[in-house]
Motif scaffolding. Sequence first.
Motif, PDB file in Angstrom:
ATOM      1  N   TRP A 215       0.689  -1.246  -0.026  1.00  0.00           N
ATOM      2  CA  TRP A 215       0.381  -0.648  -0.478  1.00  0.00           C
ATOM      3  C   TRP A 215       1.086   1.174   0.050  1.00  0.00           C
ATOM      4  N   LYS A 216       1.803   1.456   0.733  1.00  0.00           N
ATOM      5  CA  LYS A 216       3.050   2.523   0.565  1.00  0.00           C
ATOM      6  C   LYS A 216       2.875   3.210  -0.548  1.00  0.00           C
ATOM      7  N   PRO A 217       3.679   2.352  -1.729  1.00  0.00           N
ATOM      8  CA  PRO A 217       3.919   3.761  -2.457  1.00  0.00           C
ATOM      9  C   PRO A 217       2.544   3.642  -3.496  1.00  0.00           C
ATOM     10  N   PHE A 218       1.448   3.786  -2.750  1.00  0.00           N
ATOM     11  CA  PHE A 218       0.472   3.665  -3.788  1.00  0.00           C
ATOM     12  C   PHE A 218       0.174   5.547  -2.600  1.00  0.00           C
ATOM     13  N   LEU A 219       1.024   6.091  -1.797  1.00  0.00           N
ATOM     14  CA  LEU A 219       0.858   7.213  -1.013  1.00  0.00           C
ATOM     15  C   LEU A 219       2.222   8.281  -1.387  1.00  0.00           C
ATOM     16  N   GLY A 220       2.748   7.670  -2.601  1.00  0.00           N
ATOM     17  CA  GLY A 220       3.769   8.332  -3.126  1.00  0.00           C
ATOM     18  C   GLY A 220       2.929   9.805  -4.141  1.00  0.00           C
ATOM     19  N   GLY A 221       1.760   9.175  -4.936  1.00  0.00           N
ATOM     20  CA  GLY A 221       1.474  10.502  -5.885  1.00  0.00           C
ATOM     21  C   GLY A 221       2.288  10.455  -7.178  1.00  0.00           C
ATOM     22  N   GLN A 222       2.958   9.464  -7.438  1.00  0.00           N
ATOM     23  CA  GLN A 222       3.583   9.247  -8.322  1.00  0.00           C
ATOM     24  C   GLN A 222       3.557   8.511  -9.464  1.00  0.00           C
ATOM     25  N   GLY A 223       2.241   8.813 -10.268  1.00  0.00           N
ATOM     26  CA  GLY A 223       1.742   7.141 -11.567  1.00  0.00           C
ATOM     27  C   GLY A 223       0.387   7.579 -11.507  1.00  0.00           C
ATOM     28  N   PRO A 224      -0.585   7.034 -12.859  1.00  0.00           N
ATOM     29  CA  PRO A 224      -1.873   7.069 -12.239  1.00  0.00           C
ATOM     30  C   PRO A 224      -2.244   6.752 -11.107  1.00  0.00           C
ATOM     31  N   ALA A 225      -2.051   5.177 -11.122  1.00  0.00           N
ATOM     32  CA  ALA A 225      -2.974   4.567  -9.851  1.00  0.00           C
ATOM     33  C   ALA A 225      -2.651   5.678  -8.739  1.00  0.00           C
ATOM     34  N   PRO A 226      -1.044   5.987  -7.912  1.00  0.00           N
ATOM     35  CA  PRO A 226      -1.244   6.619  -6.879  1.00  0.00           C
ATOM     36  C   PRO A 226      -2.024   7.922  -6.801  1.00  0.00           C
ATOM     37  N   ALA A 227      -1.337   8.798  -7.971  1.00  0.00           N
ATOM     38  CA  ALA A 227      -2.482  10.529  -7.673  1.00  0.00           C
ATOM     39  C   ALA A 227      -3.880  10.058  -7.844  1.00  0.00           C
ATOM     40  N   TYR A 228      -4.464   9.185  -8.340  1.00  0.00           N
ATOM     41  CA  TYR A 228      -5.641   8.987  -7.673  1.00  0.00           C
ATOM     42  C   TYR A 228      -5.353   8.665  -6.984  1.00  0.00           C
ATOM     43  N   ALA A 229      -5.606   8.193  -6.224  1.00  0.00           N
ATOM     44  CA  ALA A 229      -5.361   7.912  -4.210  1.00  0.00           C
ATOM     45  C   ALA A 229      -4.754   8.652  -3.622  1.00  0.00           C
ATOM     46  N   MET A 230      -3.834   9.347  -4.075  1.00  0.00           N
ATOM     47  CA  MET A 230      -3.384  10.804  -3.594  1.00  0.00           C
ATOM     48  C   MET A 230      -5.249  11.671  -3.268  1.00  0.00           C
ATOM     49  N   SER A 231      -5.898  11.412  -4.131  1.00  0.00           N
ATOM     50  CA  SER A 231      -6.151  12.838  -5.237  1.00  0.00           C
ATOM     51  C   SER A 231      -7.532  12.374  -3.809  1.00  0.00           C
ATOM     52  N   LEU A 232      -7.784  11.041  -3.401  1.00  0.00           N
ATOM     53  CA  LEU A 232      -9.406  11.245  -2.808  1.00  0.00           C
ATOM     54  C   LEU A 232      -9.212  11.949  -1.864  1.00  0.00           C
ATOM     55  N   PRO A 233     -10.171  12.208  -1.222  1.00  0.00           N
ATOM     56  CA  PRO A 233      -9.757  13.115   0.402  1.00  0.00           C
ATOM     57  C   PRO A 233      -9.808  11.410   1.575  1.00  0.00           C
ATOM     58  N   PRO A 234      -9.453  11.620   2.689  1.00  0.00           N
ATOM     59  CA  PRO A 234      -9.426  10.647   3.427  1.00  0.00           C
ATOM     60  C   PRO A 234     -10.207   9.534   3.949  1.00  0.00           C
ATOM     61  N   GLU A 235     -11.121   9.703   4.055  1.00  0.00           N
ATOM     62  CA  GLU A 235     -12.031   8.334   4.347  1.00  0.00           C
ATOM     63  C   GLU A 235     -12.299   7.422   3.117  1.00  0.00           C
ATOM     64  N   ARG A 236     -12.477   8.534   2.001  1.00  0.00           N
ATOM     65  CA  ARG A 236     -12.608   7.392   0.581  1.00  0.00           C
ATOM     66  C   ARG A 236     -11.080   6.150   0.348  1.00  0.00           C
ATOM     67  N   ARG A 237      -9.913   7.114   0.332  1.00  0.00           N
ATOM     68  CA  ARG A 237      -8.551   6.694   0.677  1.00  0.00           C
ATOM     69  C   ARG A 237      -8.792   5.119   1.831  1.00  0.00           C
ATOM     70  N   GLN A 238      -9.018   5.779   2.491  1.00  0.00           N
ATOM     71  CA  GLN A 238      -9.354   4.526   3.876  1.00  0.00           C
ATOM     72  C   GLN A 238     -10.131   3.571   3.465  1.00  0.00           C
ATOM     73  N   ALA A 239     -11.159   3.262   2.602  1.00  0.00           N
ATOM     74  CA  ALA A 239     -12.692   2.903   1.880  1.00  0.00           C
ATOM     75  C   ALA A 239     -11.935   1.859   0.636  1.00  0.00           C
ATOM     76  N   LEU A 240     -11.006   2.126   0.275  1.00  0.00           N
ATOM     77  CA  LEU A 240      -9.490   1.783  -1.023  1.00  0.00           C
ATOM     78  C   LEU A 240      -8.933   0.881   0.127  1.00  0.00           C
ATOM     79  N   ARG A 241      -8.395   1.493   0.969  1.00  0.00           N
ATOM     80  CA  ARG A 241      -7.264   0.750   1.720  1.00  0.00           C
ATOM     81  C   ARG A 241      -8.270  -0.443   2.151  1.00  0.00           C
ATOM     82  N   ASP A 242      -8.917  -0.225   2.542  1.00  0.00           N
ATOM     83  CA  ASP A 242      -9.372  -2.033   3.514  1.00  0.00           C
ATOM     84  C   ASP A 242      -9.819  -2.992   2.164  1.00  0.00           C
ATOM     85  N   ALA A 243     -10.343  -1.830   1.109  1.00  0.00           N
ATOM     86  CA  ALA A 243     -10.896  -3.121  -0.237  1.00  0.00           C
ATOM     87  C   ALA A 243      -9.945  -4.353  -0.467  1.00  0.00           C
TER      88      ALA A 243
END
Length: 272
Positions: A215-243
Amino acid sequence: MRPAHPASRPPDSWERGSPYEQYVGRWSRQVAPAFLAWLDLPAGLRWVDVGCGTGALAEAIASGSAPRSVTGFEPSEGFLEQARERLGARAQLHRGSAEALPLPDASADATVSGLVLNFLPDVAAGLREMVRITAAGGTVAAYVWDYAQRMELMQHFWEAAARLDPAAAALDEGVRFPLCRPQALEAAFRQAHLQEVGVTGLEIPTVFESFAAYWKPFLGGQGPAPAYAMSLPPERRQALRDALEARLPVQADGSIALVARAWAVRGRVPAR
C-alpha cells in the motif's frame, strides 16, 4: 458512493524519482536485464535510452552489455537527477523528449525505451525519431507493462477502486493505453517501417512482505494509480485501502506474491 472525479482525472505525474522507485521503478530494474537478454546484441554498440527515467535500463546496459557508449534522454529533471546519481560517468544523460532527440541521423546502433511508449503524446513521432537516429541494420526496441492482463499490483488496485467509484474504471491504464497489448506494439513498429519485428512477454515476481509494503507506494503520488489514491479525501482513501486488503492474496506469513508482465518489442532499421 458518488464518483470522486466527475469532471476530470488526476494527472499522470512522473516528476519525483524516489516515490517512482518505490512504486514501479524497482520492478523495472528486474525487467531490464531480461529485456537485454532477449535482444542479445553484441558488445561495442552505441546505445540510446529514450525516456531513461531514473536509469533502470541505462544502468542494465552499462553493467551487462559492454557498450561503446550509453546516452539517455529524459524530460523530468527529478528523474534525471536520480539517474545521474546512480550512473555517474557510465552514461551521458540529458534532458529531452522522445519526439525531438538532439542527435544526428544514424548516430546509434541500438535505440531502446523502457516503460515509456504509453506516455508519449505522439507515439508515431517518437518512433520516427528512434528510427532516424539509429543506423541501418541497427535495433529499435522497447518494453511496456501489460496493464491489460498481467500487471497484477495495478490490476487489483483499479478493480477495487472501480467497485467503490465506477468513474475510476476509466482511469485504469489497461483501458487508457492501447500499446499495452502485443498486437498494438507490433503494429506501431511496423508502421514505423521497421523490419523483422518481434514481440515477447517478460514476467517477473512482485512480492511484498506485507500489505503495508504493498500500500505505501500508492501514497507517493507518482503515476496514475498513486495520483488517484492521493486525490481522494481521507475517508475514501481508507475505504480503498480496506477493499484492497480484503481482496489481495495474502500468504500465511503476511506476504503478497503477485506477477508483473511486460511486453517487449524490437525491429531492425532498414537500409536507407
